[in-house]
Design a protein around this motif. Structure first.
Motif, PDB file in Angstrom:
ATOM      1  N   ARG A 164       0.773  -0.793   0.036  1.00  0.00           N
ATOM      2  CA  ARG A 164       0.041   0.318   0.209  1.00  0.00           C
ATOM      3  C   ARG A 164       0.548   1.248  -0.071  1.00  0.00           C
ATOM      4  N   ARG A 165       0.233   2.425  -0.396  1.00  0.00           N
ATOM      5  CA  ARG A 165       0.706   3.406  -0.331  1.00  0.00           C
ATOM      6  C   ARG A 165       1.109   4.243   0.730  1.00  0.00           C
ATOM      7  N   LEU A 166       2.105   4.740   0.844  1.00  0.00           N
ATOM      8  CA  LEU A 166       1.863   5.903   2.521  1.00  0.00           C
ATOM      9  C   LEU A 166       2.473   6.612   2.062  1.00  0.00           C
ATOM     10  N   ASN A 167       2.099   7.892   2.382  1.00  0.00           N
ATOM     11  CA  ASN A 167       2.115   9.249   1.415  1.00  0.00           C
ATOM     12  C   ASN A 167       3.690   9.546   2.447  1.00  0.00           C
ATOM     13  N   ARG A 168       3.960  10.066   1.099  1.00  0.00           N
ATOM     14  CA  ARG A 168       5.592  10.227   1.799  1.00  0.00           C
ATOM     15  C   ARG A 168       5.766  11.244   2.878  1.00  0.00           C
ATOM     16  N   SER A 169       4.854  12.301   3.538  1.00  0.00           N
ATOM     17  CA  SER A 169       5.527  13.511   4.403  1.00  0.00           C
ATOM     18  C   SER A 169       4.871  12.528   5.575  1.00  0.00           C
ATOM     19  N   ILE A 170       3.831  11.500   5.952  1.00  0.00           N
ATOM     20  CA  ILE A 170       4.231  10.988   7.201  1.00  0.00           C
ATOM     21  C   ILE A 170       6.036  10.523   7.097  1.00  0.00           C
ATOM     22  N   TYR A 171       6.406   9.695   6.567  1.00  0.00           N
ATOM     23  CA  TYR A 171       7.875   9.479   6.661  1.00  0.00           C
ATOM     24  C   TYR A 171       8.960  10.947   7.066  1.00  0.00           C
ATOM     25  N   GLU A 172       8.925  11.972   6.379  1.00  0.00           N
ATOM     26  CA  GLU A 172       9.323  12.846   7.121  1.00  0.00           C
ATOM     27  C   GLU A 172       9.092  14.228   8.247  1.00  0.00           C
ATOM     28  N   SER A 173       8.094  13.746   8.667  1.00  0.00           N
ATOM     29  CA  SER A 173       7.374  14.726   9.560  1.00  0.00           C
ATOM     30  C   SER A 173       6.810  13.654  10.697  1.00  0.00           C
ATOM     31  N   SER A 174       6.525  12.498  10.618  1.00  0.00           N
ATOM     32  CA  SER A 174       5.796  11.420  12.124  1.00  0.00           C
ATOM     33  C   SER A 174       6.548  11.599  13.182  1.00  0.00           C
ATOM     34  N   GLY A 175       8.494  11.796  12.687  1.00  0.00           N
ATOM     35  CA  GLY A 175       8.985  11.233  13.635  1.00  0.00           C
ATOM     36  C   GLY A 175       8.547  10.062  14.879  1.00  0.00           C
ATOM     37  N   ILE A 176       8.139   8.945  13.802  1.00  0.00           N
ATOM     38  CA  ILE A 176       8.021   7.632  14.158  1.00  0.00           C
ATOM     39  C   ILE A 176       7.895   6.865  13.234  1.00  0.00           C
ATOM     40  N   ILE A 177       7.571   6.739  11.838  1.00  0.00           N
ATOM     41  CA  ILE A 177       6.917   5.874  11.868  1.00  0.00           C
ATOM     42  C   ILE A 177       8.343   5.965  10.163  1.00  0.00           C
ATOM     43  N   THR A 198       9.745   3.153   6.753  1.00  0.00           N
ATOM     44  CA  THR A 198       9.588   1.693   6.130  1.00  0.00           C
ATOM     45  C   THR A 198       9.574   0.828   6.723  1.00  0.00           C
ATOM     46  N   LYS A 199      10.854   0.592   7.701  1.00  0.00           N
ATOM     47  CA  LYS A 199      11.182  -1.140   7.919  1.00  0.00           C
ATOM     48  C   LYS A 199       9.083  -0.848   9.393  1.00  0.00           C
ATOM     49  N   LEU A 200       9.332   0.436   9.858  1.00  0.00           N
ATOM     50  CA  LEU A 200       8.093   0.222  10.936  1.00  0.00           C
ATOM     51  C   LEU A 200       6.954   0.000   9.893  1.00  0.00           C
ATOM     52  N   TRP A 201       7.162   0.754   9.088  1.00  0.00           N
ATOM     53  CA  TRP A 201       5.660   0.782   8.588  1.00  0.00           C
ATOM     54  C   TRP A 201       5.735  -0.819   7.726  1.00  0.00           C
ATOM     55  N   THR A 202       5.666  -1.473   7.075  1.00  0.00           N
ATOM     56  CA  THR A 202       6.688  -2.628   6.836  1.00  0.00           C
ATOM     57  C   THR A 202       5.824  -4.051   7.810  1.00  0.00           C
ATOM     58  N   THR A 203       7.182  -3.936   8.771  1.00  0.00           N
ATOM     59  CA  THR A 203       6.285  -4.364   9.729  1.00  0.00           C
ATOM     60  C   THR A 203       5.437  -4.549  10.571  1.00  0.00           C
ATOM     61  N   LEU A 204       4.275  -3.204  10.487  1.00  0.00           N
ATOM     62  CA  LEU A 204       3.254  -3.378  10.466  1.00  0.00           C
ATOM     63  C   LEU A 204       2.209  -3.860   9.894  1.00  0.00           C
ATOM     64  N   TYR A 205       2.577  -3.298   8.379  1.00  0.00           N
ATOM     65  CA  TYR A 205       1.861  -3.875   7.606  1.00  0.00           C
ATOM     66  C   TYR A 205       1.526  -5.808   7.430  1.00  0.00           C
ATOM     67  N   LEU A 206       3.107  -6.466   7.280  1.00  0.00           N
ATOM     68  CA  LEU A 206       2.702  -7.388   6.789  1.00  0.00           C
ATOM     69  C   LEU A 206       2.270  -8.195   8.915  1.00  0.00           C
ATOM     70  N   ALA A 207       1.930  -7.901   9.939  1.00  0.00           N
ATOM     71  CA  ALA A 207       2.001  -8.296  11.295  1.00  0.00           C
ATOM     72  C   ALA A 207       0.297  -7.850  11.496  1.00  0.00           C
ATOM     73  N   MET A 208       0.089  -7.313  10.831  1.00  0.00           N
ATOM     74  CA  MET A 208      -1.496  -6.384  10.513  1.00  0.00           C
ATOM     75  C   MET A 208      -2.307  -6.246   9.149  1.00  0.00           C
ATOM     76  N   PRO A 209      -3.667  -8.168   8.970  1.00  0.00           N
ATOM     77  CA  PRO A 209      -3.522  -7.701   7.784  1.00  0.00           C
ATOM     78  C   PRO A 209      -4.953  -7.185   7.402  1.00  0.00           C
ATOM     79  N   SER A 210      -5.679  -6.513   8.442  1.00  0.00           N
ATOM     80  CA  SER A 210      -5.925  -5.766   8.403  1.00  0.00           C
ATOM     81  C   SER A 210      -6.326  -4.329   7.604  1.00  0.00           C
ATOM     82  N   LEU A 211      -4.676  -3.992   7.564  1.00  0.00           N
ATOM     83  CA  LEU A 211      -4.398  -2.970   6.028  1.00  0.00           C
ATOM     84  C   LEU A 211      -3.882  -3.410   5.048  1.00  0.00           C
TER      85      LEU A 211
END
Length: 183
Positions: A1-14, A16-29
């Motif tokens: 799925r597409r994660l808006n690039r501004s999220i990476y730049e501004s969230s301070g949390i997420i 690519t690695k954490l998003w991939t981990t979350l996506y694989l762990a949660m089929p609902s996504l």
């Protein structure tokens, strides 16, 4: 799925690695098309009022990500402190209603994705149905808790974001009757 690039730049949390981990762990996504950042405490202000302003009326699924900084003090003669960071959160598949009642559905979950991955899913009709709770009206001496909660009950939530004092009164517990055991 597409994660808006501004999220990476501004969230301070997420990232690519954490998003991939979350996506694989949660089929609902898999059902989520684009992911947009709707609230960032660094840019929008760290207050329950600002958080609730951004989530009320938002009809798409929501992921709450919180970076927790745990301070561990060393011996008195050393002035250093070590930050033990973790990223935790919740996934809600439905709109959150501001009515002091529980909402959500069986696709809701709470999780930790850093330093290790743990997803606590709902207990498939074997437990409670207290998925998510929101009350933005502070009423003195009321049984309606003021804040955002996941699991548990209005007396003690599993994952609580306090409306009065986010940094001092928010918490996460190890178990309740809605989500699997874990912290």
């Amino acid at each position: 799925r597409r994660l808006n690039r501004s999220i990476y730049e501004s969230s301070g949390i997420i990232n690519t690695k954490l998003w991939t981990t979350l996506y694989l762990a949660m089929p609902s996504l898999e059902n989520c098309r684009d992911i947009d950042l709707i609230y960032n405490s660094g840019a929008d202000g760290l207050s329950f009022n600002r958080l609730s302003y951004h989530i009320i009326g938002y009809k798409a699924p929501m992921i709450f990500l919180i970076k927790h900084h745990k301070q561990q003090e060393f011996e008195e003669d050393k002035a250093e402190e070590l930050a033990d960071d973790c990223v935790l959160g919740a996934f809600i598949n439905t709109e959150i209603k501001d009515n002091g009642q529980f909402g959500g559905d069986l696709n809701s979950c709470i999780f930790c994705i850093d330093p290790e991955v743990r997803v606590m899913r709902t207990i498939n009709n074997k437990g409670g149905t207290n998925y998510v709770y929101l009350n933005t009206v502070k009423i003195e001496n009321s049984s309606y808790a003021y804040g955002l909660g996941f699991g548990g009950s209005t007396a003690e939530f599993r994952f609580w974001i306090d409306g009065e004092n986010i940094q001092e009164k928010s918490y996460v517990g190890p178990e309740d009757t809605t989500y699997e055991i874990g912290k």
